[in-house]
Design a protein around this motif. Structure first.
Motif, PDB file in Angstrom:
ATOM      1  N   PHE A 296      -4.319 -18.885 -17.765  1.00 62.64           N
ATOM      2  CA  PHE A 296      -3.621 -18.000 -18.358  1.00 62.64           C
ATOM      3  C   PHE A 296      -3.688 -16.863 -19.252  1.00 62.64           C
ATOM      4  CE2 PHE A 296      -1.039 -22.089 -17.491  1.00 62.64           C
ATOM      5  CZ  PHE A 296      -0.242 -21.456 -16.519  1.00 62.64           C
ATOM      6  N   THR A 297      -5.313 -16.923 -19.810  1.00 67.70           N
ATOM      7  CA  THR A 297      -5.208 -15.762 -20.598  1.00 67.70           C
ATOM      8  C   THR A 297      -7.035 -15.118 -20.656  1.00 67.70           C
ATOM      9  OG1 THR A 297      -6.676 -17.448 -22.085  1.00 67.70           O
ATOM     10  CG2 THR A 297      -4.207 -17.603 -22.334  1.00 67.70           C
ATOM     11  N   THR A 298      -7.626 -15.467 -19.096  1.00 72.03           N
ATOM     12  CA  THR A 298      -8.710 -15.535 -19.437  1.00 72.03           C
ATOM     13  C   THR A 298      -8.827 -14.766 -17.542  1.00 72.03           C
ATOM     14  OG1 THR A 298      -9.589 -16.806 -20.609  1.00 72.03           O
ATOM     15  CG2 THR A 298     -11.189 -15.981 -19.168  1.00 72.03           C
ATOM     16  N   LYS A 299      -9.644 -14.095 -17.519  1.00 73.32           N
ATOM     17  CA  LYS A 299      -9.866 -13.555 -15.791  1.00 73.32           C
ATOM     18  C   LYS A 299     -10.732 -14.182 -15.411  1.00 73.32           C
ATOM     19  CE  LYS A 299      -9.015  -8.241 -16.748  1.00 73.32           C
ATOM     20  NZ  LYS A 299      -9.441  -7.565 -17.275  1.00 73.32           N
ATOM     21  N   LYS A 300     -10.779 -14.377 -14.045  1.00 77.47           N
ATOM     22  CA  LYS A 300     -12.049 -14.366 -13.123  1.00 77.47           C
ATOM     23  C   LYS A 300     -13.586 -15.154 -13.888  1.00 77.47           C
ATOM     24  CE  LYS A 300      -9.189 -15.831  -8.702  1.00 77.47           C
ATOM     25  NZ  LYS A 300      -9.556 -14.960  -7.162  1.00 77.47           N
ATOM     26  N   SER A 301     -13.913 -13.845 -14.480  1.00 79.08           N
ATOM     27  CA  SER A 301     -14.724 -13.037 -15.092  1.00 79.08           C
ATOM     28  C   SER A 301     -15.780 -14.028 -16.507  1.00 79.08           C
ATOM     29  CB  SER A 301     -15.755 -12.009 -15.240  1.00 79.08           C
ATOM     30  OG  SER A 301     -14.056 -10.774 -15.756  1.00 79.08           O
ATOM     31  N   GLY A 302     -14.033 -14.282 -16.847  1.00 83.05           N
ATOM     32  CA  GLY A 302     -14.649 -14.994 -18.248  1.00 83.05           C
ATOM     33  C   GLY A 302     -14.227 -14.367 -19.382  1.00 83.05           C
ATOM     34  N   ILE A 303     -13.365 -13.073 -18.892  1.00 81.14           N
ATOM     35  CA  ILE A 303     -13.057 -12.250 -19.927  1.00 81.14           C
ATOM     36  C   ILE A 303     -11.935 -12.472 -20.680  1.00 81.14           C
ATOM     37  CG2 ILE A 303     -12.278  -9.475 -20.252  1.00 81.14           C
ATOM     38  CD1 ILE A 303     -15.289 -10.343 -20.204  1.00 81.14           C
TER      39      ILE A 303
END
Length: 312
Positions: A46-53
């Motif tokens: 819920f807090t992280t983008k698919k890029s891992g950011i």
């Protein structure tokens, strides 16, 4: 609910084996209830983008939804107090990092491996969201001195802000019997058996220093270098890190005015409402609910046939 409040040694024919069966029985029941509400969803989803950011705006959005589900704050400052905690806690549970202190470099703080959890979920989050009263002075409240949020908050703050922050804490001594001590040791042995796949030790997460089995004997410059490397790693995946600094300072500033022993209950209610309203519970998934209810009905029938020699 803490299983220990329902399971206890009764003496007589209810010996250690029976007590262990009772504890295991309630663990399964609790796991089903907690899972049904959605508490096993991983926070990073819920807090992280698919890029891992780790996305500060996504975290703020989750916090906003949780706050909206709790409509009886006593004041605007109390609302800010909870929002600050939620933001910092969600952020902490979205990161992996290591902090080495000069006082005890041989015992670095490694999150989340320190708490035997590869990727924190909402159950892990809520169970640690506790404010306690000092046993010698009930008017003094604080985070548990060696608890996950106190240690995690302060170590992450040191890395990101480059300075110390002194959070309100209390130390609650725990008195346990020899029998309970042995049970704790047995549980620890069982828990640590699942640590082989901790991501913190995969792909050389700390490859600059993982060659040694400990950081014992390193000097101040080496400690500073280790922490700087970890700071840079955190900032590279969490560009909004300044928000964490701001919110933790606000949480600390508002603590004495707004802290309460009802903190755990309030946080749990907000998280539960977020999960259910967002469609992340079993009650929003008819297929999963029906399948689960069928299996639970069969379990109940099996118990009746085995124990009472009759059907229901």
């Amino acid at each position: 609910m803490d299983i220990s409040t329902r399971c206890h040694y009764r003496g007589g024919k209810f010996g250690r084996a029976e007590q262990a069966f009772e504890i295991d029985f309630y663990k399964y029941i609790d796991s089903i209830k907690i899972g049904a509400e959605g508490f096993y969803h991983r926070i990073a989803d819920f807090t992280t983008k698919k890029s891992g950011i780790v996305d500060s705006e996504r975290i703020k959005n989750v916090v906003g939804i949780m706050l909206a589900k709790h409509d009886h704050f006593k004041s605007e400052n109390e609302k800010k107090f909870y929002s600050s905690f939620l933001y910092c806690a969600l952020t902490l549970c979205s990161l992996e990092f290591k902090y080495v202190s000069e006082e005890a470099p041989e015992h670095p703080f490694v999150f989340p491996a320190q708490y035997f959890d590869k990727k924190p979920d909402f159950r892990f989050f809520v169970e640690n969201a506790v404010i306690e009263a000092d046993p010698d002075d009930k008017t003094t409240l604080g985070l548990e001195s060696y608890g996950m949020f106190h240690e995690g908050f302060t170590c992450l703050y040191k890395l990101l802000a480059g300075k110390e922050i002194e959070l309100e804490t209390v130390y609650t001594p725990v008195e346990i019997s020899d029998r309970e001590q042995q049970e704790i040791m047995d549980d620890l042995i069982e828990d640590t058996a699942d640590l082989d796949d901790l991501s913190l030790y995969e792909e050389n997460f700390f490859d600059e220093y993982d060659g040694d089995e400990s950081d014992d004997g390193i000097d101040s410059e080496e400690i500073a270098e280790i922490n700087l490397i970890n700071t840079n790693k955190i900032k590279s995946v969490y560009p909004g890190y300044k928000d964490y600094i701001t919110y933790l300072e606000r949480f600390n500033k508002l603590f004495k005015e707004n802290a309460s022993t009802d903190f755990f209950k309030t946080v749990k209610e907000m998280v539960s409402a977020f999960l259910i309203e967002g469609g992340y519970s079993i009650y929003n998934n008819e297929d999963a609910l029906v399948d689960t209810m069928v299996m639970l009905k069969n379990v109940n029938r099996t118990m009746y046939r085995s124990l009472y020699k009759r059907g229901i």
